[in-house]
Motif scaffolding. Structure first.
Motif, PDB file in Angstrom:
ATOM      1  N   GLU A   8       0.838  -1.212   0.000  1.00 36.52           N
ATOM      2  CA  GLU A   8       0.000   0.000   0.000  1.00 36.52           C
ATOM      3  C   GLU A   8       0.867   1.255   0.000  1.00 36.52           C
ATOM      4  O   GLU A   8       0.553   2.243  -0.677  1.00 36.52           O
ATOM      5  CB  GLU A   8      -0.928   0.000   1.227  1.00 36.52           C
ATOM      6  CG  GLU A   8      -2.060  -1.007   1.102  1.00 36.52           C
ATOM      7  CD  GLU A   8      -2.736  -1.293   2.450  1.00 36.52           C
ATOM      8  OE1 GLU A   8      -3.833  -1.847   2.426  1.00 36.52           O
ATOM      9  OE2 GLU A   8      -2.160  -0.987   3.515  1.00 36.52           O
ATOM     10  N   VAL A  11       2.091   2.076  -3.460  1.00 38.15           N
ATOM     11  CA  VAL A  11       1.020   2.665  -4.279  1.00 38.15           C
ATOM     12  C   VAL A  11       0.819   4.134  -3.905  1.00 38.15           C
ATOM     13  O   VAL A  11       0.749   5.013  -4.789  1.00 38.15           O
ATOM     14  CB  VAL A  11      -0.294   1.872  -4.112  1.00 38.15           C
ATOM     15  CG1 VAL A  11      -1.440   2.587  -4.820  1.00 38.15           C
ATOM     16  CG2 VAL A  11      -0.135   0.452  -4.654  1.00 38.15           C
ATOM     17  N   GLU A  15       1.351   7.438  -6.272  1.00 41.70           N
ATOM     18  CA  GLU A  15       0.289   8.440  -6.475  1.00 41.70           C
ATOM     19  C   GLU A  15       0.800   9.834  -6.126  1.00 41.70           C
ATOM     20  O   GLU A  15       0.576  10.795  -6.868  1.00 41.70           O
ATOM     21  CB  GLU A  15      -0.910   8.128  -5.576  1.00 41.70           C
ATOM     22  CG  GLU A  15      -1.688   6.898  -6.005  1.00 41.70           C
ATOM     23  CD  GLU A  15      -2.778   6.531  -4.978  1.00 41.70           C
ATOM     24  OE1 GLU A  15      -3.578   5.656  -5.285  1.00 41.70           O
ATOM     25  OE2 GLU A  15      -2.800   7.123  -3.871  1.00 41.70           O
ATOM     26  N   PHE A  33       1.220  -6.333  -4.207  1.00 42.23           N
ATOM     27  CA  PHE A  33       1.244  -4.982  -4.772  1.00 42.23           C
ATOM     28  C   PHE A  33       0.046  -4.759  -5.687  1.00 42.23           C
ATOM     29  O   PHE A  33      -0.624  -3.720  -5.630  1.00 42.23           O
ATOM     30  CB  PHE A  33       2.553  -4.747  -5.533  1.00 42.23           C
ATOM     31  CG  PHE A  33       2.611  -3.407  -6.195  1.00 42.23           C
ATOM     32  CD1 PHE A  33       2.937  -2.274  -5.468  1.00 42.23           C
ATOM     33  CD2 PHE A  33       2.281  -3.257  -7.543  1.00 42.23           C
ATOM     34  CE1 PHE A  33       2.954  -1.025  -6.068  1.00 42.23           C
ATOM     35  CE2 PHE A  33       2.297  -2.015  -8.151  1.00 42.23           C
ATOM     36  CZ  PHE A  33       2.635  -0.897  -7.407  1.00 42.23           C
ATOM     37  N   TYR A  34      -0.242  -5.741  -6.536  1.00 40.65           N
ATOM     38  CA  TYR A  34      -1.394  -5.593  -7.439  1.00 40.65           C
ATOM     39  C   TYR A  34      -2.690  -5.450  -6.640  1.00 40.65           C
ATOM     40  O   TYR A  34      -3.589  -4.686  -7.017  1.00 40.65           O
ATOM     41  CB  TYR A  34      -1.472  -6.770  -8.428  1.00 40.65           C
ATOM     42  CG  TYR A  34      -0.744  -6.467  -9.718  1.00 40.65           C
ATOM     43  CD1 TYR A  34       0.636  -6.618  -9.799  1.00 40.65           C
ATOM     44  CD2 TYR A  34      -1.424  -5.990 -10.836  1.00 40.65           C
ATOM     45  CE1 TYR A  34       1.315  -6.310 -10.977  1.00 40.65           C
ATOM     46  CE2 TYR A  34      -0.757  -5.679 -12.016  1.00 40.65           C
ATOM     47  CZ  TYR A  34       0.607  -5.835 -12.079  1.00 40.65           C
ATOM     48  OH  TYR A  34       1.264  -5.509 -13.239  1.00 40.65           O
ATOM     49  N   LEU A  37      -2.849  -2.023  -5.562  1.00 38.62           N
ATOM     50  CA  LEU A  37      -3.084  -1.163  -6.725  1.00 38.62           C
ATOM     51  C   LEU A  37      -4.560  -1.180  -7.139  1.00 38.62           C
ATOM     52  O   LEU A  37      -5.092  -0.186  -7.640  1.00 38.62           O
ATOM     53  CB  LEU A  37      -2.192  -1.636  -7.883  1.00 38.62           C
ATOM     54  CG  LEU A  37      -2.087  -0.756  -9.123  1.00 38.62           C
ATOM     55  CD1 LEU A  37      -1.533   0.620  -8.779  1.00 38.62           C
ATOM     56  CD2 LEU A  37      -1.186  -1.423 -10.167  1.00 38.62           C
ATOM     57  N   SER A  38      -5.225  -2.307  -6.891  1.00 38.37           N
ATOM     58  CA  SER A  38      -6.634  -2.420  -7.292  1.00 38.37           C
ATOM     59  C   SER A  38      -7.503  -1.411  -6.544  1.00 38.37           C
ATOM     60  O   SER A  38      -8.590  -1.074  -6.992  1.00 38.37           O
ATOM     61  CB  SER A  38      -7.143  -3.848  -7.056  1.00 38.37           C
ATOM     62  OG  SER A  38      -7.304  -4.078  -5.670  1.00 38.37           O
ATOM     63  N   SER A  40      -6.489   1.676  -5.906  1.00 37.51           N
ATOM     64  CA  SER A  40      -6.092   3.041  -6.252  1.00 37.51           C
ATOM     65  C   SER A  40      -7.082   3.651  -7.231  1.00 37.51           C
ATOM     66  O   SER A  40      -7.449   3.041  -8.233  1.00 37.51           O
ATOM     67  CB  SER A  40      -4.697   3.054  -6.885  1.00 37.51           C
ATOM     68  OG  SER A  40      -4.422   4.357  -7.374  1.00 37.51           O
ATOM     69  N   ILE A  43      -4.370   5.656 -10.176  1.00 31.21           N
ATOM     70  CA  ILE A  43      -3.427   5.022 -11.106  1.00 31.21           C
ATOM     71  C   ILE A  43      -4.149   4.040 -12.016  1.00 31.21           C
ATOM     72  O   ILE A  43      -4.869   3.156 -11.560  1.00 31.21           O
ATOM     73  CB  ILE A  43      -2.296   4.304 -10.340  1.00 31.21           C
ATOM     74  CG1 ILE A  43      -1.525   5.317  -9.484  1.00 31.21           C
ATOM     75  CG2 ILE A  43      -1.348   3.608 -11.318  1.00 31.21           C
ATOM     76  CD1 ILE A  43      -0.399   4.723  -8.674  1.00 31.21           C
ATOM     77  N   HIS A  45      -3.774   1.036 -14.488  1.00 33.66           N
ATOM     78  CA  HIS A  45      -2.818  -0.022 -14.825  1.00 33.66           C
ATOM     79  C   HIS A  45      -3.083  -0.533 -16.231  1.00 33.66           C
ATOM     80  O   HIS A  45      -4.211  -0.892 -16.568  1.00 33.66           O
ATOM     81  CB  HIS A  45      -2.927  -1.188 -13.834  1.00 33.66           C
ATOM     82  CG  HIS A  45      -2.020  -2.332 -14.180  1.00 33.66           C
ATOM     83  ND1 HIS A  45      -2.430  -3.411 -14.934  1.00 33.66           N
ATOM     84  CD2 HIS A  45      -0.707  -2.536 -13.913  1.00 33.66           C
ATOM     85  CE1 HIS A  45      -1.404  -4.240 -15.099  1.00 33.66           C
ATOM     86  NE2 HIS A  45      -0.348  -3.742 -14.496  1.00 33.66           N
TER      87      HIS A  45
END
Ligand SMILES: Cc1ncc(C[n+]2csc(CCOP(=O)(O)OP(=O)(O)O)c2C)c(N)n1
Ligand SMILES: [Mg+2]
Lengths: 554, 102
Positions: A8, A11, A15, A33-34, A37-38, A40, A43, A45
């Protein structure tokens, strides 16, 4: 107090650094990490179809924006697939932050599933790299990676993050501030004064611009210097666009595939003012015979470039923009009528030959027809081969960051993903990728990404069903023993592209190829524009590899 | 006139380089890799952490070579290299060590 996982935190730091688009391919070791990222909202992807594609997409974004962009890969094969794109960024000084997943800390060194020594493997191809052993380190490492990528001579930085470090929960007071480039070295005023003196005293000076001029945002200053001091100006492959090609002082690209007159002008120079270039062998040929009569002024942000290949009479370590700003007031206005008349005479006697330029179904003609259908707002990328050199020679580049090509590493497969990156970063522009049938096959899977993202990317395929540049070299320098350079079977690129969801246009069968081409370039969305090119067309002139620039053939 | 940096010409003149570096795993790889890929022989290496343990000092023994200036610039560019000093062969550090290599 803030509490979050390492994943987190990365990410949030991306940002806060202003990152809006990242490209990557997920896998086990980077899934935490993904997952972060989901969540965010800032961002986007982009799912590449191969990690090398992701690396070149980030490069495409960085090459048009000038700021570091991000690519992602998992451990093991994900990381090894990124390597080429990172090495390419190193050789062309492109700011890039690569984030890779790694096996958990305790498993490092055990030949765990999908473990490779990403850190060790990327030492020689990054500006710097990190293996993060504690999530708290991310508070320093992530900003430091961005600062390094963007400061001084830009370049790629890699952060390898073990899976358990991504999952580690940490507490901290506050986020580190988003970073800006580190302060520039103070310009050496005495050396600048000496350089000005040399320019003022020279009779036949030449300005030699490299990619550093683009990186430093100094194109307008370089053009001003040329105009003020009456300097004929040559550009490296990386600097095309720094001065508009149709500027009266432009003498075009130098080197292996430069025009004869360009290399001849350099032979006559008594002073070479090298700004942000690095005397690469493809540009200068045999170093001992390059500019035999010239003294050298060399400006570079990287002190290790000074005196590396050629010893400069005045070497200036500094940012190109700052040095030019300090230099300009000391440079006398000169018309240099005699010297420029001599340059013009060489130009008219030994111009670049562009046979068949009026036929859009020939190599130079296709480049010209694309240029005629577009304005200077378009972005042009290429792959690597004959087609790349024809575009470099004949496309009318008029602004910095209009032209993206793999210069130092010369990587086939660069063009399409770099074009996707450019279109992601600047969606209002038309992005054209000139490609060859060999190169396109090296990252052809990214057609799927272009279609999925509905990007304004036009692939102009110059199809000679050959590894043309290799075929050319074998014909010229290996007794015509052409081996492994002709494809025995032709690929139906139109069907392939259609299968990936692209529009297709075939200039081979078009009644009016120029009009068909122009219409295809105007329609929004990704498109493959196919054109057969004669395999026996070679790139001329050519300095034989290892030869001096005065020894051009063709 | 400009001269070209030609093929390496190693001499037998010794040079001692003193580096101050960040102390973490990987620094040695960064430094040694630079020398190794240029086939620039490092005759001796010595590395110990400094008092505050966040930094180390590395001593390198090399032979003077046309490429040494470029080598030094490349080393100085490394992010983890904080400073570099050049000493002559008369420096005691490797001489005193010789006793352990008899
Ligand atoms: C990844 C990679 N592999 C090999 C090469 C060597 N190489 C340079 S140009 C070339 C041929 C390129 O063929 P194509 O893309 O069809 O372009 P053409 O020369 O035919 O225009 C090859 C194999 C390279 N530059 N990059
Ligand atoms: Mg081809």
């Amino acid at each position: 107090m803030m509490q979050m996982t390492g994943a987190e935190l990365i990410v949030r730091l991306l940002e806060r650094q202003g990152i809006e688009t990242v490209a990557g391919v997920p896998g086990g070791a980077i899934l935490p990490f993904y997952d972060a990222l989901s969540h965010s909202e800032k961002i986007h992807h982009v799912l590449a179809r191969h990690e090398q594609g992701a690396g070149f997409m980030a490069q495409g974004m960085a090459r048009v924006s000038g700021r570091p962009e991000v690519c992602l890969a998992s451990s093991g094969p994900g990381a090894t697939n990124l390597v080429t794109a990172i090495a390419d960024a190193k050789l062309d000084s492109i700011p890039l932050v690569a984030i890779t997943g790694q096996v958990p800390l305790a498993m490092i060194g055990t030949d765990a599933f999908q473990e490779v020594d990403t850190y060790g493997m990327t030492i020689p191809i990054t500006k710097h790299n990190y293996l993060v052993r504690d999530a708290n380190e991310l508070l320093d490492v992530v900003p430091a990676a961005f600062r390094l990528a963007m400061s001084g001579r830009p370049g790629p930085v890699l952060i390898d993050v073990p899976k358990d470090v991504q999952n580690q929960r940490i507490e901290f007071e506050d986020y580190p501030a988003p970073v800006v480039p580190a302060p520039l070295p103070a310009p050496d005023l005495a050396a600048i004064e000496q350089a000005a003196q040399m320019i003022n005293d020279a009779a036949q000076p030449v300005l030699y611009l490299g990619g550093g001029v683009i990186a430093s945002g100094a194109s307008h200053l370089a053009v001003t210097l040329a105009e003020q001091a009456g300097l004929p100006t040559t550009m490296t492959l990386m600097a095309l666009g720094a001065m508009p090609v149709d500027h009266p002082l432009s003498i075009g690209m130098l080197g292996m595939h430069g025009a004869r007159y360009t290399n001849y002008v350099l032979e006559e120079a008594d002073l070479l003012v090298c700004i942000g270039a690095r005397f690469d062998d493809r540009a200068i040929g045999k170093a001992a015979q390059f500019c035999p009569k010239a003294k050298i002024v060399h400006v570079d942000i990287d002190p290790s470039e000074l005196d590396k290949i050629k010893t400069a009479h005045v070497g200036i370590h500094g940012d190109v923009s700052q040095v030019l700003e300090a230099l300009l007031p000391q440079v006398h206005v000169k018309l240099r009528e005699d010297w420029l008349a001599q340059v013009d005479s060489l130009r008219s006697r030994f111009p670049l030959a562009t046979p068949n330029i009026d036929n859009p179904r020939s190599h130079y003609g296709l480049v010209q027809a694309v240029a005629d259908a577009l304005d200077d707002e378009a972005v042009i990328t290429t792959d690597v081969g004959q087609h790349q050199m024809w575009v470099a020679q004949a496309y009318p580049f008029r602004r910095p960051r209009q032209w993206l090509t793999s210069g130092g590493l010369g990587t086939m497969g660069f063009g399409l993903p770099a074009a996707i990156g450019a279109a992601l970063a600047e969606p209002t522009r038309t992005v054209v990728c000139f490609s060859g049938d060999g190169s396109l096959k090296m990252n052809i899977q990214e057609m799927a990404t272009a279609a999925e993202e509905e990007l304004n990317v036009k692939i102009v395929l110059m199809n000679n069903n050959a590894l043309g540049l290799v075929y050319q070299q074998q014909n010229l320098f290996y007794g015509k023993r052409t081996m492994a350079s002709n494809y025995k079977r032709a690929t139906d690129f139109l069907k392939v592209a259609e299968g990936f969801g692209l529009e297709t246009v075939d200039l081979d069968t078009a009644d009016d190829p120029a009009a068909t081409l122009a219409a295809a370039l105007k329609r929004p969305g990704p498109c493959l524009i196919h054109c057969t090119i004669d395999r026996e067309e070679f790139v001329y002139p050519m300095v034989p590899p290892g030869g001096a620039n005065s020894e051009m053939i063709g | 006139m400009s001269i070209v940096i030609d093929r390496p010409q190693a001499s037998r003149i010794k040079v001692v380089l003193e580096l101050e570096v960040n102390n973490h795993a990987g620094v040695m790889s960064h430094i040694c890799g630079l020398f190794a890929r240029r086939a620039f022989n490092v005759e001796g290496i010595l590395c110990m952490p400094l008092a505050d343990a966040t930094r180390s000092r590395i001593w390198l023994l090399v032979f003077e070579d046309q490429r040494l200036e470029q080598m030094i610039k490349q080393v100085e560019k490394l992010e983890d290299v904080l400073s570099l000093q050049r000493h002559g062969a008369e420096h005691a550090v490797f001489e005193r060590l010789e006793e352990f290599f008899r």
